[in-house]
Design an enzyme around this catalytic site. Structure first.
Site, PDB file in Angstrom:
ATOM      1  N   ASP A 230       0.840  -1.203   0.000  1.00 29.26           N
ATOM      2  CA  ASP A 230       0.000   0.000   0.000  1.00 29.26           C
ATOM      3  C   ASP A 230       0.875   1.254   0.000  1.00 29.26           C
ATOM      4  O   ASP A 230       1.585   1.512   0.977  1.00 29.26           O
ATOM      5  CB  ASP A 230      -0.904  -0.027   1.242  1.00 29.26           C
ATOM      6  CG  ASP A 230      -2.058   0.957   1.143  1.00 29.26           C
ATOM      7  OD1 ASP A 230      -2.030   1.813   0.242  1.00 29.26           O
ATOM      8  OD2 ASP A 230      -2.979   0.862   1.962  1.00 29.26           O
ATOM      9  N   ASP A 231       0.841   1.995  -1.076  1.00 28.24           N
ATOM     10  CA  ASP A 231       1.595   3.259  -1.189  1.00 28.24           C
ATOM     11  C   ASP A 231       3.107   3.052  -1.307  1.00 28.24           C
ATOM     12  O   ASP A 231       3.888   3.938  -0.962  1.00 28.24           O
ATOM     13  CB  ASP A 231       1.319   4.207  -0.002  1.00 28.24           C
ATOM     14  CG  ASP A 231      -0.130   4.644   0.113  1.00 28.24           C
ATOM     15  OD1 ASP A 231      -0.946   4.237  -0.728  1.00 28.24           O
ATOM     16  OD2 ASP A 231      -0.447   5.397   1.056  1.00 28.24           O
TER      17      ASP A 231
ATOM     18  N   CYS B  70      -6.165   4.148  -3.091  1.00 27.19           N
ATOM     19  CA  CYS B  70      -6.386   2.764  -2.645  1.00 27.19           C
ATOM     20  C   CYS B  70      -7.616   2.062  -3.204  1.00 27.19           C
ATOM     21  O   CYS B  70      -7.503   1.054  -3.900  1.00 27.19           O
ATOM     22  CB  CYS B  70      -6.473   2.741  -1.124  1.00 27.19           C
ATOM     23  SG  CYS B  70      -4.976   3.295  -0.295  1.00 27.19           S
TER      24      CYS B  70
ATOM     25  N   ARG C 143      -7.670  -1.150  -5.948  1.00 27.56           N
ATOM     26  CA  ARG C 143      -7.964  -2.534  -5.536  1.00 27.56           C
ATOM     27  C   ARG C 143      -9.113  -3.108  -6.368  1.00 27.56           C
ATOM     28  O   ARG C 143      -9.127  -4.291  -6.725  1.00 27.56           O
ATOM     29  CB  ARG C 143      -8.321  -2.560  -4.050  1.00 27.56           C
ATOM     30  CG  ARG C 143      -7.066  -2.440  -3.210  1.00 27.56           C
ATOM     31  CD  ARG C 143      -7.289  -1.704  -1.902  1.00 27.56           C
ATOM     32  NE  ARG C 143      -6.032  -1.077  -1.534  1.00 27.56           N
ATOM     33  CZ  ARG C 143      -5.025  -1.707  -0.929  1.00 27.56           C
ATOM     34  NH1 ARG C 143      -5.167  -2.963  -0.561  1.00 27.56           N
ATOM     35  NH2 ARG C 143      -3.896  -1.089  -0.678  1.00 27.56           N
TER      36      ARG C 143
ATOM     37  N   LYS D 282      -5.547  -5.835   3.731  1.00 30.39           N
ATOM     38  CA  LYS D 282      -6.496  -4.716   3.599  1.00 30.39           C
ATOM     39  C   LYS D 282      -7.483  -4.927   2.449  1.00 30.39           C
ATOM     40  O   LYS D 282      -7.086  -5.244   1.337  1.00 30.39           O
ATOM     41  CB  LYS D 282      -5.672  -3.449   3.349  1.00 30.39           C
ATOM     42  CG  LYS D 282      -6.467  -2.230   2.952  1.00 30.39           C
ATOM     43  CD  LYS D 282      -5.533  -1.054   2.753  1.00 30.39           C
ATOM     44  CE  LYS D 282      -6.258   0.163   2.193  1.00 30.39           C
ATOM     45  NZ  LYS D 282      -5.365   1.337   2.106  1.00 30.39           N
TER      46      LYS D 282
ATOM     47  N   HIS E 142     -10.809  -2.691   1.650  1.00 29.86           N
ATOM     48  CA  HIS E 142     -11.092  -1.325   1.169  1.00 29.86           C
ATOM     49  C   HIS E 142     -12.041  -1.247  -0.029  1.00 29.86           C
ATOM     50  O   HIS E 142     -11.950  -0.333  -0.852  1.00 29.86           O
ATOM     51  CB  HIS E 142      -9.790  -0.565   0.867  1.00 29.86           C
ATOM     52  CG  HIS E 142      -9.902   0.888   1.251  1.00 29.86           C
ATOM     53  ND1 HIS E 142      -8.877   1.798   1.075  1.00 29.86           N
ATOM     54  CD2 HIS E 142     -10.936   1.576   1.792  1.00 29.86           C
ATOM     55  CE1 HIS E 142      -9.289   2.989   1.492  1.00 29.86           C
ATOM     56  NE2 HIS E 142     -10.527   2.870   1.927  1.00 29.86           N
TER      57      HIS E 142
ATOM     58  N   SER F  71      -8.259   1.522   5.284  1.00 26.43           N
ATOM     59  CA  SER F  71      -6.887   1.986   5.499  1.00 26.43           C
ATOM     60  C   SER F  71      -6.562   2.031   6.985  1.00 26.43           C
ATOM     61  O   SER F  71      -7.441   2.260   7.825  1.00 26.43           O
ATOM     62  CB  SER F  71      -6.689   3.376   4.893  1.00 26.43           C
ATOM     63  OG  SER F  71      -6.795   3.298   3.496  1.00 26.43           O
TER      64      SER F  71
ATOM     65  N   HIS G 235       1.505   2.205   3.968  1.00 24.08           N
ATOM     66  CA  HIS G 235       0.583   3.332   4.166  1.00 24.08           C
ATOM     67  C   HIS G 235       0.796   3.854   5.587  1.00 24.08           C
ATOM     68  O   HIS G 235       0.905   3.074   6.527  1.00 24.08           O
ATOM     69  CB  HIS G 235      -0.845   2.805   3.994  1.00 24.08           C
ATOM     70  CG  HIS G 235      -1.917   3.839   3.897  1.00 24.08           C
ATOM     71  ND1 HIS G 235      -2.223   4.687   4.935  1.00 24.08           N
ATOM     72  CD2 HIS G 235      -2.773   4.147   2.898  1.00 24.08           C
ATOM     73  CE1 HIS G 235      -3.222   5.488   4.562  1.00 24.08           C
ATOM     74  NE2 HIS G 235      -3.572   5.179   3.326  1.00 24.08           N
TER      75      HIS G 235
ATOM     76  N   ASP H 211      -0.413  -0.632  -4.697  1.00 25.89           N
ATOM     77  CA  ASP H 211      -1.714  -0.140  -5.164  1.00 25.89           C
ATOM     78  C   ASP H 211      -1.658   1.258  -5.766  1.00 25.89           C
ATOM     79  O   ASP H 211      -2.561   1.676  -6.469  1.00 25.89           O
ATOM     80  CB  ASP H 211      -2.750  -0.185  -4.029  1.00 25.89           C
ATOM     81  CG  ASP H 211      -2.485   0.862  -2.945  1.00 25.89           C
ATOM     82  OD1 ASP H 211      -1.312   1.262  -2.748  1.00 25.89           O
ATOM     83  OD2 ASP H 211      -3.456   1.277  -2.279  1.00 25.89           O
ATOM     84  N   ASN H 212      -0.601   2.000  -5.453  1.00 27.10           N
ATOM     85  CA  ASN H 212      -0.414   3.340  -6.051  1.00 27.10           C
ATOM     86  C   ASN H 212       0.986   3.812  -5.676  1.00 27.10           C
ATOM     87  O   ASN H 212       1.701   3.138  -4.924  1.00 27.10           O
ATOM     88  CB  ASN H 212      -1.486   4.338  -5.582  1.00 27.10           C
ATOM     89  CG  ASN H 212      -1.691   4.380  -4.086  1.00 27.10           C
ATOM     90  OD1 ASN H 212      -2.721   3.952  -3.576  1.00 27.10           O
ATOM     91  ND2 ASN H 212      -0.706   4.876  -3.355  1.00 27.10           N
TER      92      ASN H 212
ATOM     93  N   LYS I 185       1.420   9.399  -5.233  1.00 27.05           N
ATOM     94  CA  LYS I 185       0.043   8.982  -4.932  1.00 27.05           C
ATOM     95  C   LYS I 185      -0.980  10.078  -5.215  1.00 27.05           C
ATOM     96  O   LYS I 185      -0.774  11.242  -4.876  1.00 27.05           O
ATOM     97  CB  LYS I 185      -0.048   8.596  -3.451  1.00 27.05           C
ATOM     98  CG  LYS I 185      -1.453   8.258  -2.973  1.00 27.05           C
ATOM     99  CD  LYS I 185      -1.462   7.803  -1.531  1.00 27.05           C
ATOM    100  CE  LYS I 185      -2.872   7.451  -1.079  1.00 27.05           C
ATOM    101  NZ  LYS I 185      -2.901   6.815   0.246  1.00 27.05           N
TER     102      LYS I 185
HETATM  103 MG    MG Z   1      -2.640   3.051  -1.386  1.00 32.02          MG
END
Ligand code: MG
Length: 480
Positions: A41-42, A81, A85, A138, A140, A163, A246, A298-299, A319
């Site tokens: 994540d991130d 996010c 996903r 996660k 989301h 998150s 994240h 994811d980003n 992001k």
């Molecule tokens: Mg993310």
């Protein structure tokens, strides 16, 4: 004939009648391959050793690159996010299934919207062809009971529904500073276990609230290891969407000052450990040669968090934005014995392509009753052909901001990063970059190459003509 012998014969007969799984998957054991998807994540394009991280050490992910395939032009379907996903799990752009927002960009706790029952997830498509499906991390895509992973294809889920920075217990003015000295009690996020019981009923329980985030990376990995061991004799799909890196950043005590690259580096090195833990398990169980392992993010990095955010390497911004730093991510594929080692590919791929790629290898069916945004990358993975994807759309909410065709990328609109206000700029003529010589999107060539710009703009218009925008699920919120 004893019942057991008859059962064995029946199994052999059914196997003989089944589509030739060995032929279609190349699986050495004669059954379709297992799939493991890590989705950090991130995490930025530049945060892994094999993508040029100068200090952070990621030996297990580097091993995946050395023994497998490293994609340098791999994208997600959104720069934040929830919609990202959705793209991975449905093989469809978020605008097609409503998993985007124009007023709010991700889902928050207790929002009324989420993933719709009509969507077919990768987990559902694989479960339909006999896969055991487990998720560790996660979600989301909605936290109401009807939206949870166990309602959308996963037999088992252990994780946090959204998150890790949500459900703040602090007054608004203290929240930003809390990230600099994070404590578990500042974020009252639940850790949930959800599974089907013997009668097929879904049983969901909250294990902790707040979740102990210092051990969350480790526990996702250990739970995944248990699932893999329990299902080693059948095909499985294991989805590990880590809550980290994240913010707020947490790592287990053994990873404190592990990296020499601060708290963020420690967190990445623990994620790398989790990958190694699972690769080792596959080898111990003798199933590594029949398992495709994929790693991505994811980003791009959340640069607003400065030293607590990652790096996009040579890419622009991070992001929340439609510059490549927001949506181009690491893409590592490992499948010993099938994917040749040490391949670096410049072919274009997307997380939405995992659907057609994996479902195809599994002998399943890609839905033909709806538009899909999913290309089968198997020829590239097997080294037998070229990549099928030429284009990448860059959406922010429901609006197409940029479009890539081959090495050219045109920006029609640009805007500031996630969490920071404003900065929307419309470009007429659009900005145009040749990513083969300008990976950092620094030098627009719109006036020098009007034909290229016209071509990309025309393809973007063609794409838009084929997209029916579904109503936003995120903007349905009733308050908050
Ligand atoms: Mg993310």
């Amino acid at each position: 004939m004893p019942r057991a012998c008859f059962a064995l014969l029946l199994v052999s007969f059914l196997a003989a009648c089944a589509p030739d799984a060995q032929e279609s998957s190349g699986a050495p054991s004669g059954r379709p391959p297992n799939f493991i998807v890590f989705f950090a994540d991130d995490l930025g394009w530049g945060d892994l050793g094999s993508y040029g991280a100068p200090v952070i050490r990621t030996p297990h992910l580097d091993r995946m690159a050395a023994e497998g395939q490293r994609w340098t032009n791999f994208y997600v379907t959104a720069s934040v996010c929830s919609p990202s996903r959705a793209g991975l799990l449905t093989g469809r752009l978020p605008v097609r299934n409503g998993l985007y927002g124009d007023q709010v960009r991700v889902l928050f706790p207790d929002f009324v919207g989420g993933i719709q029952d009509e969507e077919i997830t990768l987990a559902e498509a694989l479960r339909d062809v006999g896969y055991a499906t487990g998720m560790f991390g996660k979600w989301h895509l909605g936290d109401g009971p009807r939206y949870l992973p166990t309602r959308h294809g996963f037999d088992y889920w252990f994780g946090i529904p959204y998150s890790n920075d949500m459900m703040s217990t602090l007054p608004r003015e203290e929240r930003r500073a809390a990230f600099l000295d994070p404590k578990i009690e500042y974020w009252d996020v639940p850790l949930i276990r959800s599974e089907r019981d013997g009668a097929g009923e879904i049983v969901t329980e909250t294990l902790e609230q707040p979740a102990d985030q210092t051990t969350i990376t480790k526990r996702y990995a250990e739970e995944a290891v248990d699932f893999i061991r329990a299902h080693r004799d059948e095909p499985f799909f294991v989805y590990v969407p880590h809550s980290m890196p994240h913010v707020p950043l947490f790592r287990a005590p053994g990873f404190e000052n592990h990296s020499g690259a601060g708290l963020y580096g420690d967190v990445i090195e623990e994620i790398d450990w989790s990958v190694g833990r699972i690769l080792d398990t596959l080898e111990e169980e003798g199933i590594a040669g029949n398992t495709v392992v994929f790693f991505s993010s994811d980003n791009g990095p959340w640069t607003a968090f400065r030293t607590q955010g990652g790096l996009a390497g040579p890419l622009r911004e991070g992001k929340g934005m439609t510059w490549d730093g927001g949506m181009r991510v690491p893409g590592l594929f490992w499948w010993p014995g099938t994917i040749a080692p040490e391949v670096v590919t410049k072919e274009i791929g997307s997380t939405s392509d995992l659907f057609a790629t994996f479902v195809g290898m599994a002998g399943g069916a890609v839905p033909d009753d709806r538009p899909m945004d999913s290309f089968d990358l198997a020829p590239v993975l097997r080294g037998s052909g070229e990549g099928p994807r030429e284009e990448v759309p860059f959406y922010r909410g429901s609006e197409l901001y940029a479009y890539r065709v081959g090495n050219y990328k045109a920006h029609f609109v640009t805007e500031g990063e996630y969490g920071l206000a404003g900065g929307r700029q419309e470009h007429d003529p659009p900005l145009l970059y040749d990513l083969s010589v300008d990976v950092g999107e620094q030098w627009t060539i719109a006036t020098e190459q009007p034909e290229a710009l016209a071509r990309v703009t025309a393809r973007a218009a063609q794409h838009l003509a084929g997209v029916e925008v579904a109503p936003s699920q995120f903007d349905l919120r009733t308050g908050g």
